[in-house]
Write an enzyme that holds these catalytic residues in place. Structure first.
Site, mmCIF file in Angstrom:
data_model
loop_
_atom_site.group_PDB
_atom_site.id
_atom_site.type_symbol
_atom_site.label_atom_id
_atom_site.label_comp_id
_atom_site.label_asym_id
_atom_site.label_seq_id
_atom_site.Cartn_x
_atom_site.Cartn_y
_atom_site.Cartn_z
ATOM 1 N N MET A 92 48.192 31.892 44.805
ATOM 2 C CA MET A 92 48.703 30.320 44.772
ATOM 3 C C MET A 92 48.308 29.384 45.890
ATOM 4 S SD MET A 92 50.109 30.510 41.940
ATOM 5 C CE MET A 92 51.037 29.121 41.651
ATOM 6 N N HIS A 111 40.618 31.387 35.970
ATOM 7 C CA HIS A 111 41.592 30.232 35.610
ATOM 8 C C HIS A 111 41.914 30.236 34.347
ATOM 9 C CE1 HIS A 111 43.419 26.433 36.016
ATOM 10 N NE2 HIS A 111 42.625 26.037 35.204
#
Ligand code: GRF
Length: 201
Positions: A92, A111
Site C-alpha cells: 500500500m 493493479h
C-alpha cells in the site's frame, strides 16, 4: 542459480497465496520466493508466508520518515536477503525513486483494473471497483505492469478482462476480478520476468 524473489504486502495476501500455490505446484520455477516483506505487523499475509515456510520481514514507515528514508530501509532489507526481483502484491505504500532505480525493470505490480482506466494516485483497493461501477463500465479486469516512477504508469506486461454484472457491489466485483484475473496473471508474469532475468545473469 535461481533468482530470489521478494513479495511485498500490506494486507490479506490472497495474491501472495496465488504466488505461493503456483510455486508449490511448479508454476514458478525460474525463481523462488525467498522473502515476504510487509509494511505492517499483524497482517494475514505474514501468516500465509509462515505457513509456507518462507522468511518474513516487517518494514514499517515511521512517523515523519520521508519516502526516500523509507525506500532506503526497504533496499537495505532486500539487499540483506540477496533479493533480485520484487513483486508488489497489495503493497500500500508508494515507492520512492531510489528504490525503483535500485530494482529498475525488476519490480512487478498487479493493479485491479484495465490500465489506463481507474488507476494512478488514489485508486487502490475497493476504490478502484467503486469507480468502475460508478462509471458503468461493462468490462474491467486486472493489469500486471513493471513499476516505474509514475504510479501505475510503467510498461504493461499482461491484462485480463472481467465482466461487470448487474447487481455487483465493489466487494463482489473485487472478488471476481481477483478470481478471474489477478490470481492467474500475477504468478504467470512473475515466472516470465524471473525467466527473463535468469537469462541476463
Ligand atoms: C489486490 O486487489 C491487488 O490488485 C491490489 O491490492 C489488492 C491486494 O489484495 N494491488 P491481497 O492482499 O492480495 O488479497
Amino acid at each position: 542459480m535461481l533468482i530470489n524473489i521478494a513479495v511485498l504486502v500490506s494486507g490479506g495476501g490472497t495474491n501472495l497465496q496465488a504466488l505461493l500455490d503456483s510455486q508449490a505446484y511448479g508454476g514458478i520455477v525460474s525463481g523462488r520466493i525467498s522473502l515476504v516483506l510487509s509494511s505492517k505487523e499483524g497482517v494475514y499475509a505474514l501468516e500465509r508466508a509462515k505457513n509456507a515456510g518462507i522468511s518474513t520481514a516487517v518494514v514499517a514507515k515511521e512517523k515523519g520518515e520521508t519516502p526516500a528514508e523509507y525506500g532506503h530501509k526497504l533496499i537495505t532489507e532486500l539487499m540483506a536477503n540477496d533479493i533480485d526481483m520484487v513483486v508488489l502484491a497489495g503493497f500500500m505504500l508508494i515507492l520512492d525513486e531510489c528504490f525503483i532505480k535500485a530494482y529498475e525493470g525488476r519490480i512487478l505490480n498487479i493493479h485491479p483494473s484495465l490500465i489506463p482506466a481507474f488507476c494512478g494516485e488514489g485508486f487502490y483497493g475497493l476504490r478502484v471497483h467503486r469507480a468502475a461501477l460508478e462509471r458503468g463500465v461493462k468490462l474491467t479486469g486486472a493489469t500486471v505492469h513493471i513499476v516505474n516512477e509514475i504510479p501505475d504508469g510503467g510498461p504493461i506486461l499482461a491484462q485480463k478482462a472481467v465482466e461487470v454484472l448487474d447487481g455487483d457491489t465493489p466487494e463482489i466485483l473485487q472478488q471476481r476480478v481477483m478470481e478471474q484475473a489477478e490470481w492467474i496473471l500475477l504468478p504467470r508474469e512473475t515466472e516470465k520476468l524471473a525467466a527473463s532475468l535468469t537469462k541476463l545473469q
